[in-house]
Each structure stands twice: as C-alpha cells, then as structure tokens.
Design an enzyme around this catalytic site. Structure first.
Site, PDB file in Angstrom:
ATOM      1  N   ASP A  43       0.714  -1.311  -0.033  1.00 13.16           N
ATOM      2  CA  ASP A  43      -0.115   0.113  -0.212  1.00 13.16           C
ATOM      3  C   ASP A  43       0.771   1.307  -0.035  1.00 13.16           C
ATOM      4  O   ASP A  43       1.902   1.269   0.562  1.00 13.16           O
ATOM      5  CB  ASP A  43      -0.952   0.048   1.194  1.00 13.16           C
ATOM      6  CG  ASP A  43      -2.090   1.048   1.135  1.00 13.16           C
ATOM      7  OD1 ASP A  43      -2.006   1.411   0.010  1.00 13.16           O
ATOM      8  OD2 ASP A  43      -2.740   1.231   2.409  1.00 13.16           O
ATOM      9  N   ASN A  47       1.445   3.446  -3.146  1.00 20.54           N
ATOM     10  CA  ASN A  47       1.705   3.803  -4.199  1.00 20.54           C
ATOM     11  C   ASN A  47       1.568   5.327  -4.656  1.00 20.54           C
ATOM     12  O   ASN A  47       2.183   6.038  -5.057  1.00 20.54           O
ATOM     13  CB  ASN A  47       1.738   2.969  -5.549  1.00 20.54           C
ATOM     14  CG  ASN A  47       2.174   1.376  -5.057  1.00 20.54           C
ATOM     15  OD1 ASN A  47       2.894   1.107  -4.535  1.00 20.54           O
ATOM     16  ND2 ASN A  47       1.649   0.416  -6.140  1.00 20.54           N
ATOM     17  N   GLY A  48       0.243   5.442  -4.396  1.00 19.43           N
ATOM     18  CA  GLY A  48      -0.346   6.520  -4.770  1.00 19.43           C
ATOM     19  C   GLY A  48      -0.031   7.932  -3.858  1.00 19.43           C
ATOM     20  O   GLY A  48       0.588   9.035  -4.504  1.00 19.43           O
ATOM     21  N   SER A  67      -6.997  -6.193  -6.071  1.00 19.91           N
ATOM     22  CA  SER A  67      -8.058  -6.857  -5.479  1.00 19.91           C
ATOM     23  C   SER A  67      -9.429  -6.612  -6.092  1.00 19.91           C
ATOM     24  O   SER A  67      -9.443  -6.012  -7.245  1.00 19.91           O
ATOM     25  CB  SER A  67      -8.519  -5.900  -4.092  1.00 19.91           C
ATOM     26  OG  SER A  67      -8.969  -4.752  -4.370  1.00 19.91           O
ATOM     27  N   SER A  68     -10.345  -7.610  -5.935  1.00 19.47           N
ATOM     28  CA  SER A  68     -11.795  -7.612  -6.635  1.00 19.47           C
ATOM     29  C   SER A  68     -12.223  -5.980  -6.549  1.00 19.47           C
ATOM     30  O   SER A  68     -13.199  -5.668  -7.216  1.00 19.47           O
ATOM     31  CB  SER A  68     -12.592  -8.586  -6.173  1.00 19.47           C
ATOM     32  OG  SER A  68     -12.361  -8.737  -4.824  1.00 19.47           O
ATOM     33  N   ASN A 127     -10.443  -3.123  -6.654  1.00 21.06           N
ATOM     34  CA  ASN A 127      -9.576  -2.420  -7.453  1.00 21.06           C
ATOM     35  C   ASN A 127     -10.377  -1.932  -8.877  1.00 21.06           C
ATOM     36  O   ASN A 127      -9.977  -0.698  -9.416  1.00 21.06           O
ATOM     37  CB  ASN A 127      -8.212  -2.860  -7.387  1.00 21.06           C
ATOM     38  CG  ASN A 127      -7.429  -2.640  -6.450  1.00 21.06           C
ATOM     39  OD1 ASN A 127      -6.534  -3.462  -6.151  1.00 21.06           O
ATOM     40  ND2 ASN A 127      -7.648  -1.842  -5.503  1.00 21.06           N
ATOM     41  N   TRP A 128     -11.185  -2.547  -9.369  1.00 21.37           N
ATOM     42  CA  TRP A 128     -12.101  -2.330 -10.414  1.00 21.37           C
ATOM     43  C   TRP A 128     -12.801  -1.058 -10.334  1.00 21.37           C
ATOM     44  O   TRP A 128     -12.956  -0.563 -11.249  1.00 21.37           O
ATOM     45  CB  TRP A 128     -13.024  -3.466 -10.881  1.00 21.37           C
ATOM     46  CG  TRP A 128     -12.371  -4.687 -11.194  1.00 21.37           C
ATOM     47  CD1 TRP A 128     -12.502  -5.802 -10.343  1.00 21.37           C
ATOM     48  CD2 TRP A 128     -11.687  -5.080 -12.371  1.00 21.37           C
ATOM     49  NE1 TRP A 128     -11.785  -6.884 -10.875  1.00 21.37           N
ATOM     50  CE2 TRP A 128     -11.015  -6.514 -12.238  1.00 21.37           C
ATOM     51  CE3 TRP A 128     -11.437  -4.621 -13.306  1.00 21.37           C
ATOM     52  CZ2 TRP A 128     -10.447  -7.109 -13.096  1.00 21.37           C
ATOM     53  CZ3 TRP A 128     -10.350  -5.239 -14.141  1.00 21.37           C
ATOM     54  CH2 TRP A 128     -10.005  -6.463 -14.173  1.00 21.37           C
TER      55      TRP A 128
HETATM   56  C1  FPP Z   1      -1.799   0.117  -3.346  1.00 22.28           C
HETATM   57  O1  FPP Z   1      -1.487   1.624  -3.470  1.00 22.28           O
HETATM   58  C2  FPP Z   1      -1.431  -0.632  -4.482  1.00 22.28           C
HETATM   59  C3  FPP Z   1      -2.248  -1.055  -5.367  1.00 22.28           C
HETATM   60  C4  FPP Z   1      -3.698  -1.117  -5.398  1.00 22.28           C
HETATM   61  C5  FPP Z   1      -1.427  -2.041  -6.453  1.00 22.28           C
HETATM   62  C6  FPP Z   1      -0.224  -2.813  -6.061  1.00 22.28           C
HETATM   63  C7  FPP Z   1       0.551  -3.020  -7.270  1.00 22.28           C
HETATM   64  C8  FPP Z   1       1.721  -3.079  -7.489  1.00 22.28           C
HETATM   65  C9  FPP Z   1       2.479  -2.504  -6.622  1.00 22.28           C
HETATM   66  C10 FPP Z   1       2.188  -2.933  -8.902  1.00 22.28           C
HETATM   67  C11 FPP Z   1       1.756  -4.389  -9.493  1.00 22.28           C
HETATM   68  C12 FPP Z   1       2.401  -5.498  -9.011  1.00 22.28           C
HETATM   69  C13 FPP Z   1       2.973  -6.316  -9.848  1.00 22.28           C
HETATM   70  C14 FPP Z   1       2.934  -7.599  -8.953  1.00 22.28           C
HETATM   71  C15 FPP Z   1       3.506  -6.494 -10.907  1.00 22.28           C
HETATM   72  P1  FPP Z   1      -2.455   2.566  -3.782  1.00 22.28           P
HETATM   73  O2  FPP Z   1      -2.673   3.187  -5.079  1.00 22.28           O
HETATM   74  O3  FPP Z   1      -3.701   2.526  -3.026  1.00 22.28           O
HETATM   75  O4  FPP Z   1      -1.660   3.945  -2.822  1.00 22.28           O
HETATM   76  P2  FPP Z   1      -2.395   5.022  -1.934  1.00 22.28           P
HETATM   77  O5  FPP Z   1      -3.313   4.253  -0.969  1.00 22.28           O
HETATM   78  O6  FPP Z   1      -1.239   5.592  -1.573  1.00 22.28           O
HETATM   79  O7  FPP Z   1      -3.357   5.905  -2.923  1.00 22.28           O
END
Ligand code: FPP
Length: 227
Positions: free
Chosen positions: A16, A18-19, A61-62, A64-65
């Site tokens: 968790d 990335n954003g 996740s299901s 995330n769509w």
């Molecule tokens: C959560 O960060 C992360 C995800 C929903 C996706 C995780 C995916 C990856 C790390 C890349 C793809 C993976 C592989 C195995 C190729 P968020 O976007 O919810 O972050 P935030 O809560 O800060 O917005």
C-alpha cells in the site's frame, strides 16, 4: 522455541502507498505503481536468501476495479510487462509462480500469459503467489461451496479448497503505508498469522525493511491459542 523454528516460511504483503508516494513527489499515480513494481522485483530477488519459501503479494483486489479506468489500465499493463520481463528470471531462479483470486476473469491476453508462466514455472522451488482480482470473502465463499458439494464442511475441508491450499500456513502478514486494516486479504489464512503494519510507503519498502520484520517475527512468541 528456537529462532530456527520461528523462521517465517510464508510471508504475505499488502503493498500500500503507491499513490501517496507519487503525490509526495508530485508525480502521476502511474509512476507510484511503476516504482511499486521495482520494489516487488527487488523483494522477489531477495527472499530466497532470507529463507522464505512463499511470498504472497496483493497486486489487484476485486475492489480495485472501482478505480478510474486509466489507473486500472495502468495496473494491467504493468502486470503484462512484469510477467513478460521477469518470467525468464523466475525460471532461472527456480521461482514457482502462483496466482490466487478470480484471475480467469482478467483480460484474455493476460490469462494466456499467466497460464504460460504458470506452466513454465510449475517445477520451481520457492513460490511467488500473486493475488489478482482477489477478494478473501469471495475465496471463502468459493471454498465453502466446494466443501459443501463434497458433503463435508469442516475447517480442514474448507482450507483444502482455498486458493492457497498448496501453500504453507501464513506466518507473517505485512502491510505498508501505515494503514491498519486487512482490506479483504487472506482473511481465513490470517487466523494465526503475526501481523506488521509498517510506516513505509510501498515503493520505498526494501529487502532491508523485510529483513527487519523477519527479525522481529523470530522473537515473537506464537501460542496458537495455547499457553
Ligand atoms: C496500493 O497503492 C497498491 C495497489 C492498489 C496496487 C499494487 C500494485 C503494484 C505494487 C504494482 C503491480 C504489481 C505487480 C506484482 C506487477 P495505492 O494506489 O492504494 O496507494 P495510496 O493508498 O497511497 O493511494
């Protein structure tokens, strides 16, 4: 209990943050996910040396769509690229790929790529399990239906029908980014897992962070309900 018996064989990660990582750097969200894949790659390369037999990652996740189409497309394209670029390394390093979740509902080209990757890595020693279109409640419902069809619903028959049936019991669940919730991930498997909620955004999570969590795990006393 000796430290050796406390080695974590199966570690799962809710990746968790990335954003937020991208936002802090004033970059588009897609860059956060891209950097997230780099963190995945580094971790996968490091786990064998840490004695981990199975690493399970929550990639999509299901739920995330519900994200904007553009972000869903970015994530799916990253998945395509990741499988294509890293499959030779999995094969060379004896990594068995496994997918959990309702992944056959993904785009047909991804399903075909995954089918091929699963076949090519099926004899691998250590497992990288990737959760795709995964929701734990859905997994439990599917397993319960199968157990019911066999006329025998027990904790053991239900476990035997989960997507994770062939994986070691979950020892340690890690969630990055400081959030403290399970978000429908491995709900059944977490029954006796140790948990770590780490205040590091996923793209910044390194093998050294993982090693610190493993060291912490080695010192924990696990009672499984006994005393
Ligand atoms: C959560 O960060 C992360 C995800 C929903 C996706 C995780 C995916 C990856 C790390 C890349 C793809 C993976 C592989 C195995 C190729 P968020 O976007 O919810 O972050 P935030 O809560 O800060 O917005």
């Amino acid at each position: 209990m000796t430290k050796d018996s406390q080695r974590a064989k199966h570690v799962a990660v809710i990746m968790d943050g990335n954003g937020r990582w991208a936002k802090r750097k004033m970059l588009p969200r897609a860059m956060g996910h891209r950097q997230g894949v780099e963190a995945v790659r580094k971790l996968v390369r490091s786990v064998e040396g840490m004695g981990i037999e199975c690493l399970t990652l929550y990639a999509f996740s299901s739920e995330n769509w519900k994200r904007p189409d553009e972000e869903v497309d970015d994530l799916m394209n990253l998945m395509r690229k990741f499988i294509k670029s890293d499959l030779p390394e999995f094969i060379a390093n004896d990594v068995r790929l496994k997918i959990i979740g309702d992944w056959r509902g993904l785009a047909p080209d991804i399903v075909a790529m995954l089918d091929d990757a699963l076949e090519q890595t099926s004899k691998g020693k250590n497992t990288l399990a990737v959760a795709l279109n995964y929701g734990a409640q859905d997994e439990i419902v599917r397993a319960a239906k199968q157990a019911a069809a066999s006329g025998d619903i027990t904790a053991d028959t239900l476990s035997a029908n989960l997507d994770t049936a062939d994986l070691p019991p979950l020892d340690l669940l890690i969630r990055t980014s400081g959030e403290v919730r399970l978000s429908n991930f491995l709900l059944w498997q977490c029954a006796y897992a140790e948990m770590s909620f780490v205040d590091v955004l996923w793209p910044d999570f390194t093998p050294e962070h993982l090693q610190a969590e493993l060291d912490n795990f080695a010192d924990r006393e696990r009672r499984f309900g006994g005393r």
